[in-house]
Design a protein around this motif. Structure first.
Motif, PDB file in Angstrom:
ATOM      1  N   ASP A   9       0.837  -1.201   0.000  1.00  0.00           N
ATOM      2  CA  ASP A   9       0.000   0.000   0.000  1.00  0.00           C
ATOM      3  C   ASP A   9       0.872   1.251   0.000  1.00  0.00           C
ATOM      4  OD1 ASP A   9      -2.330  -1.603   0.147  1.00  0.00           O
ATOM      5  OD2 ASP A   9      -2.163  -1.678   2.332  1.00  0.00           O
ATOM      6  N   ASN A  10       1.920   1.233   0.784  1.00  0.00           N
ATOM      7  CA  ASN A  10       2.857   2.361   0.809  1.00  0.00           C
ATOM      8  C   ASN A  10       3.506   2.552  -0.559  1.00  0.00           C
ATOM      9  OD1 ASN A  10       2.703   3.363   3.542  1.00  0.00           O
ATOM     10  ND2 ASN A  10       3.661   1.458   4.167  1.00  0.00           N
ATOM     11  N   GLN A  11       3.853   1.447  -1.196  1.00  0.00           N
ATOM     12  CA  GLN A  11       4.471   1.539  -2.522  1.00  0.00           C
ATOM     13  C   GLN A  11       3.479   2.090  -3.544  1.00  0.00           C
ATOM     14  OE1 GLN A  11       5.717  -2.554  -2.851  1.00  0.00           O
ATOM     15  NE2 GLN A  11       7.778  -2.097  -2.097  1.00  0.00           N
ATOM     16  N   ILE A  12       2.231   1.658  -3.462  1.00  0.00           N
ATOM     17  CA  ILE A  12       1.199   2.175  -4.367  1.00  0.00           C
ATOM     18  C   ILE A  12       1.006   3.670  -4.135  1.00  0.00           C
ATOM     19  CG2 ILE A  12      -1.282   2.130  -4.871  1.00  0.00           C
ATOM     20  CD1 ILE A  12      -1.166  -0.932  -4.282  1.00  0.00           C
ATOM     21  N   LEU A  13       0.900   4.070  -2.874  1.00  0.00           N
ATOM     22  CA  LEU A  13       0.723   5.489  -2.562  1.00  0.00           C
ATOM     23  C   LEU A  13       1.920   6.309  -3.027  1.00  0.00           C
ATOM     24  CD1 LEU A  13      -0.914   5.181   0.957  1.00  0.00           C
ATOM     25  CD2 LEU A  13      -1.998   6.110  -1.106  1.00  0.00           C
ATOM     26  N   ASP A  14       3.129   5.761  -2.903  1.00  0.00           N
ATOM     27  CA  ASP A  14       4.321   6.457  -3.399  1.00  0.00           C
ATOM     28  C   ASP A  14       4.217   6.716  -4.901  1.00  0.00           C
ATOM     29  OD1 ASP A  14       5.522   6.544  -0.895  1.00  0.00           O
ATOM     30  OD2 ASP A  14       6.806   4.799  -1.263  1.00  0.00           O
ATOM     31  N   LEU A  15       3.826   5.690  -5.645  1.00  0.00           N
ATOM     32  CA  LEU A  15       3.716   5.842  -7.096  1.00  0.00           C
ATOM     33  C   LEU A  15       2.588   6.801  -7.476  1.00  0.00           C
ATOM     34  CD1 LEU A  15       4.351   2.189  -8.316  1.00  0.00           C
ATOM     35  CD2 LEU A  15       5.857   4.164  -8.598  1.00  0.00           C
ATOM     36  N   LEU A  16       1.478   6.721  -6.784  1.00  0.00           N
ATOM     37  CA  LEU A  16       0.366   7.619  -7.085  1.00  0.00           C
ATOM     38  C   LEU A  16       0.675   9.054  -6.664  1.00  0.00           C
ATOM     39  CD1 LEU A  16      -2.751   5.429  -6.222  1.00  0.00           C
ATOM     40  CD2 LEU A  16      -1.864   6.033  -8.484  1.00  0.00           C
ATOM     41  N   ALA A  17       1.528   9.222  -5.660  1.00  0.00           N
ATOM     42  CA  ALA A  17       1.939  10.573  -5.260  1.00  0.00           C
ATOM     43  C   ALA A  17       2.754  11.250  -6.362  1.00  0.00           C
ATOM     44  CB  ALA A  17       2.740  10.520  -3.959  1.00  0.00           C
ATOM     45  N   GLU A  18       3.397  10.444  -7.203  1.00  0.00           N
ATOM     46  CA  GLU A  18       4.161  10.977  -8.329  1.00  0.00           C
ATOM     47  C   GLU A  18       3.250  11.408  -9.463  1.00  0.00           C
ATOM     48  OE1 GLU A  18       7.006   8.029  -9.500  1.00  0.00           O
ATOM     49  OE2 GLU A  18       7.888   7.920  -7.494  1.00  0.00           O
ATOM     50  N   GLY A  19       2.016  10.901  -9.473  1.00  0.00           N
ATOM     51  CA  GLY A  19       1.053  11.248 -10.508  1.00  0.00           C
ATOM     52  C   GLY A  19       0.047  10.143 -10.715  1.00  0.00           C
ATOM     53  N   ARG A  20      -1.005  10.463 -11.420  1.00  0.00           N
ATOM     54  CA  ARG A  20      -2.060   9.491 -11.704  1.00  0.00           C
ATOM     55  C   ARG A  20      -1.488   8.273 -12.412  1.00  0.00           C
ATOM     56  NH1 ARG A  20      -6.107  14.079 -14.103  1.00  0.00           N
ATOM     57  NH2 ARG A  20      -6.740  14.912 -12.090  1.00  0.00           N
ATOM     58  N   ASN A  21      -2.159   7.122 -12.166  1.00  0.00           N
ATOM     59  CA  ASN A  21      -1.649   5.892 -12.761  1.00  0.00           C
ATOM     60  C   ASN A  21      -2.777   4.869 -12.874  1.00  0.00           C
ATOM     61  OD1 ASN A  21       0.270   4.074 -13.795  1.00  0.00           O
ATOM     62  ND2 ASN A  21       1.804   4.751 -12.311  1.00  0.00           N
ATOM     63  N   VAL A  22      -2.522   3.817 -13.627  1.00  0.00           N
ATOM     64  CA  VAL A  22      -3.491   2.740 -13.838  1.00  0.00           C
ATOM     65  C   VAL A  22      -2.943   1.437 -13.248  1.00  0.00           C
ATOM     66  CG1 VAL A  22      -4.508   3.790 -15.897  1.00  0.00           C
ATOM     67  CG2 VAL A  22      -2.578   2.231 -16.151  1.00  0.00           C
ATOM     68  N   PRO A  23      -3.844   0.505 -12.894  1.00  0.00           N
ATOM     69  CA  PRO A  23      -3.415  -0.733 -12.244  1.00  0.00           C
ATOM     70  C   PRO A  23      -2.349  -1.526 -13.002  1.00  0.00           C
ATOM     71  CG  PRO A  23      -5.775  -0.493 -12.053  1.00  0.00           C
ATOM     72  CD  PRO A  23      -5.306   0.607 -12.957  1.00  0.00           C
ATOM     73  N   SER A  24      -2.449  -1.613 -14.311  1.00  0.00           N
ATOM     74  CA  SER A  24      -1.463  -2.398 -15.057  1.00  0.00           C
ATOM     75  C   SER A  24      -0.060  -1.808 -14.929  1.00  0.00           C
ATOM     76  CB  SER A  24      -1.862  -2.541 -16.524  1.00  0.00           C
ATOM     77  OG  SER A  24      -2.007  -1.279 -17.127  1.00  0.00           O
ATOM     78  N   ASN A  25       0.044  -0.491 -14.954  1.00  0.00           N
ATOM     79  CA  ASN A  25       1.358   0.145 -14.774  1.00  0.00           C
ATOM     80  C   ASN A  25       1.881  -0.064 -13.355  1.00  0.00           C
ATOM     81  OD1 ASN A  25       1.337   1.104 -17.398  1.00  0.00           O
ATOM     82  ND2 ASN A  25       0.720   3.168 -16.828  1.00  0.00           N
ATOM     83  N   LEU A  26       0.993   0.076 -12.381  1.00  0.00           N
ATOM     84  CA  LEU A  26       1.397  -0.133 -10.993  1.00  0.00           C
ATOM     85  C   LEU A  26       1.885  -1.566 -10.786  1.00  0.00           C
ATOM     86  CD1 LEU A  26      -1.564   1.724  -9.254  1.00  0.00           C
ATOM     87  CD2 LEU A  26       0.803   2.530  -9.407  1.00  0.00           C
ATOM     88  N   ALA A  27       1.178  -2.525 -11.357  1.00  0.00           N
ATOM     89  CA  ALA A  27       1.567  -3.932 -11.233  1.00  0.00           C
ATOM     90  C   ALA A  27       2.941  -4.171 -11.849  1.00  0.00           C
ATOM     91  CB  ALA A  27       0.519  -4.827 -11.895  1.00  0.00           C
ATOM     92  N   ASP A  28       3.180  -3.591 -13.006  1.00  0.00           N
ATOM     93  CA  ASP A  28       4.491  -3.741 -13.653  1.00  0.00           C
ATOM     94  C   ASP A  28       5.592  -3.122 -12.807  1.00  0.00           C
ATOM     95  OD1 ASP A  28       3.365  -5.073 -15.791  1.00  0.00           O
ATOM     96  OD2 ASP A  28       3.368  -3.319 -17.127  1.00  0.00           O
TER      97      ASP A  28
END
Length: 72
Positions: A9-28
């Protein structure tokens, strides 16, 4: 609603804090399955930390890790 954040969850929030994103990119980026990301995103969204702004694009609404509770 408070959610006990896992490391993912922290990693997801870190990536989303950098900007909007989609699940497939987050998974990769995080080297996990899209299904697992979707599961975590639903929990984060239910806790009002993120929102789906349409077409599966997510952004941070309120970062629970920040002092003021606002998105970074």
């Amino acid at each position: 609603m408070g959610l006990d954040l896992k490391e993912i969850d922290n990693q997801i929030l870190d990536l989303l804090a950098e900007g909007r994103n989609v699940p497939s990119n987050l998974a990769d980026e995080l080297d996990v399955t899209r299904q697992y990301i979707q599961q975590r995103l639903k929990l984060l969204e239910a806790a009002d930390y993120i929102q789906n702004i349409g077409r599966g694009v997510y952004e941070v609404v309120e970062d629970p890790r920040s002092d003021d509770g606002k998105s970074t």
